[in-house]
Design an enzyme around this catalytic site. Structure first.
Site, PDB file in Angstrom:
ATOM      1  CD  GLU A 128      13.731   4.043   7.311  1.00  0.00           C
ATOM      2  OE1 GLU A 128      13.540   5.054   7.948  1.00  0.00           O
ATOM      3  OE2 GLU A 128      13.421   3.999   5.969  1.00  0.00           O
ATOM      4  CB  CYS A 176      13.221   8.871   7.607  1.00  0.00           C
ATOM      5  SG  CYS A 176      13.994   7.757   6.465  1.00  0.00           S
ATOM      6  CD  GLU A 192      10.976  12.220  11.055  1.00  0.00           C
ATOM      7  OE1 GLU A 192      10.129  11.601  11.581  1.00  0.00           O
ATOM      8  OE2 GLU A 192      12.007  11.768  10.384  1.00  0.00           O
ATOM      9  N   GLY A 239       4.342   3.303  13.761  1.00  0.00           N
ATOM     10  CA  GLY A 239       5.059   2.163  13.837  1.00  0.00           C
ATOM     11  C   GLY A 239       4.884   1.476  15.050  1.00  0.00           C
ATOM     12  CE  LYS A 270      -1.869   2.284   3.268  1.00  0.00           C
ATOM     13  NZ  LYS A 270      -1.547   3.879   2.767  1.00  0.00           N
ATOM     14  N   GLY A 290       7.547   4.565   7.824  1.00  0.00           N
ATOM     15  CA  GLY A 290       6.661   5.839   8.077  1.00  0.00           C
ATOM     16  C   GLY A 290       6.787   6.474   9.346  1.00  0.00           C
ATOM     17  CB  SER A 291       4.845   8.612  11.620  1.00  0.00           C
ATOM     18  OG  SER A 291       3.835   7.850  11.610  1.00  0.00           O
ATOM     19  CB  THR A 292       8.076   7.379  15.428  1.00  0.00           C
ATOM     20  OG1 THR A 292       9.303   7.374  14.929  1.00  0.00           O
ATOM     21  CG2 THR A 292       8.478   6.319  17.021  1.00  0.00           C
TER      22      THR A 292
END
Ligand code: ADP
Length: 487
Positions: free
Chosen positions: A267, A301, A398, A250, A193, A245-247
């Site tokens: 990641e 990132c 970030e 995740g 996706k 993607g974003s933490t």
């Protein structure tokens, strides 16, 4: 391959195809369906959502919004395909993957233009970096498909099964390649996706895969937002989740698959330290800082978003940096002279603007290049902050935009301490003339990737991934292949 596709005799597809900024030859449909079991099918809900060009705010196309039933259909197709794909010889699998790589080179211009239209990155970057690197990933992993026994001797490598892959909007095609190529080489099948703001190159890739003759169901590409991603993560017949993607997301994913048998690689975010010592080649280092933070509008990132300058050279580096920022051309991503393109979405621009406000309120000194930016579209001037400290939010969090936070340091111990004092650990950069300093730092910096006297260099052969809140697992190289194998 369709008859209309030009056949090129050598790899440098650019030289034969029309100019990249020429969009006449680019075919984009008004509406895209889901790519399941080798064909484009309507979504169960019949719902579609729009994808926009962030540089013009114009709608480019509509893409299908996949729900749980569509996800289930895609996973079932991938499961059926797995039975035969995993039994195919590695050499045969490799041939299919090589074919995808070659077709990508042949259609490179089209991919580059669509990537830039849908995501806002400068055409020069999509043309010279994203697309060639994506093709290189397929070439690289195609080469391993029949050598798994050599790559992992006496470890009886076996594919995992169906891989669910969820990717972000900053390198849409490249992330699709990072995910799909090793999965296929290892004998897995895939449900991928793309991000909701940048689905078009993944859908172009779906067309390419269909034309390549890859067996049906081996790669399924479905579109949608977070709910669709969650449906992939939670599907009981998925064996592996690969997420970039974003933490925050995740962490959610990690929670939701806890206790299941699914394998996971994450990641996530980063806040890299780019460290300049007084003995560094300063002009080269300034180029590296500029590239480290302004490449892809800072939507990277591993961006070098924290700069540490040794005190004795701070004034000269900052002066050179400001001068160089003045020469950056910000604007139309389709212009091949543009250095900094459009911010990917309105939401992201708002987030970056909010951080710029936070930085000012925290007392840091802001500097922006004096360039003008287009009135329409989502743009942000290259920005740096001086006099920042470790406790500032613009240093710890970030931003994912063209914003650099600068600190100075005196000793190597001090800079190691500061560089590591952060929740993230994805990447770092070191600029110095002394090899011994490089070796010293690379063992002490808690970062998955450390670049020395260069920055943002990517290669399919080298593993990439983080520590701490930047995630776990590696992509690229043999590590990236192992992540798709039972060993
Ligand atoms: P960003 O904040 O950079 O947009 P996200 O982590 O939100 O990054 O998005 C990265 C990818 O994850 C996108 O494809 C997005 O649709 C997907 N996603 C968002 N939320 C979820 C979720 N809860 N579960 C699975 N995937 C998700």
């Amino acid at each position: 391959m369709s008859k209309k596709e030009p056949k090129l005799k050598f790899n440098a597809a650019w030289e034969l195809a029309p100019a990249p900024e020429d969009t006449k030859h680019i075919s984009i449909k008004k509406q895209y369906d889901l790519f399941i079991n080798g064909e484009f099918v309507k979504p169960n809900s019949k719902k579609y959502f729009a994808t926009y060009n962030p540089a013009t705010e114009e709608k480019i196309a509509e893409v299908a919004d996949a729900d749980e039933r569509d996800v289930d259909k895609a996973v079932k197709a991938a499961r059926v395909a797995f039975n035969s794909w995993s039994k195919l010889s590695g050499a045969e699998r490799g041939k299919y993957i090589y074919r995808i790589a070659r077709l990508m080179q042949e259609r490179a211009r089209e991919f580059a233009v669509i990537e830039t239209m849908d995501g806002g990155k400068p055409i020069r970057e999509s043309r010279d970096i994203d697309v060639p690197l994506a093709a290189n990933h397929f070439f690289y992993y195609a080469g391993w498909a029949d050598k798994l026994e050599y790559a992992f001797p006496n470890r009886n490598p076996k594919p995992l099964g169906v891989a669910g892959q969820i990717i972000p909007w900053n390198f849409p095609l490249l992330m699709a390649a990072w995910k799909i190529a090793p999965a296929l080489a290892a004998g897995n099948t895939v449900v991928l996706k793309p991000a909701e703001t940048t689905p078009l190159t993944a859908l172009k890739l779906a067309e390419l895969i269909r034309d390549s003759g890859l067996p049906k169901g081996v790669v399924n590409i479905i579109t949608g937002a977070g709910k669709t991603g969650a449906a992939i993560v939670n599907h009981p017949d998925i064996n592996k989740i690969a997420f970039t993607g974003s933490t925050d997301v995740g962490k959610l994913i990690q929670k939701s698959i806890a206790g299941s048998n699914k394998k996971l690689t994450l990641e996530l975010g980063g806040k890299a330290a780019n460290i300049i010592f007084e003995d560094a080649p300063l002009d080269q280092a300034v180029e590296g800082i500029i590239n480290g933070i302004f490449f892809n509008q800072g939507h990277v990132c591993c961006a070098g978003s924290r700069l540490f300058i040794q005190e004795s050279v701070a004034d000269v580096v900052i002066r050179k940096l400001k001068d160089r920022m003045e020469t950056l051309r910000v604007g139309d991503p389709m212009d091949k002279n543009t250095d900094v393109g459009a911010i990917n979405s309105k939401e992201q621009l708002m987030k970056i603007s909010e951080y710029i406000k936070i930085g000012k309120n925290e007392g840091a000194e802001m500097y922006q290049s004096s360039c003008s930016i287009p009135k329409k579209g989502y743009f942000c001037k290259p920005t740096l902050f001086l006099n920042t400290s470790q406790s500032h939010r613009i240093v710890q969090e970030e931003i994912f935009g063209p914003v650099l936070a600068i600190q100075t340091f005196r000793t190597i111990e001090e800079v190691i301490e500061k560089a590591n004092n952060i929740p993230y650990g994805l990447s770092a950069g070191v600029w110095t003339d002394k090899g011994s300093k490089i070796f010293n730092l690379t063992t002490k910096l808690r970062a998955g990737v450390v670049w020395a006297n260069t920055y943002n260099k990517f290669d399919p052969t080298s593993p990439f991934g983080g520590y701490k809140e930047s995630g776990f697992g590696r992509e690229g190289g043999l590590h990236g292949l192992a992540a798709y194998l039972e060993l």
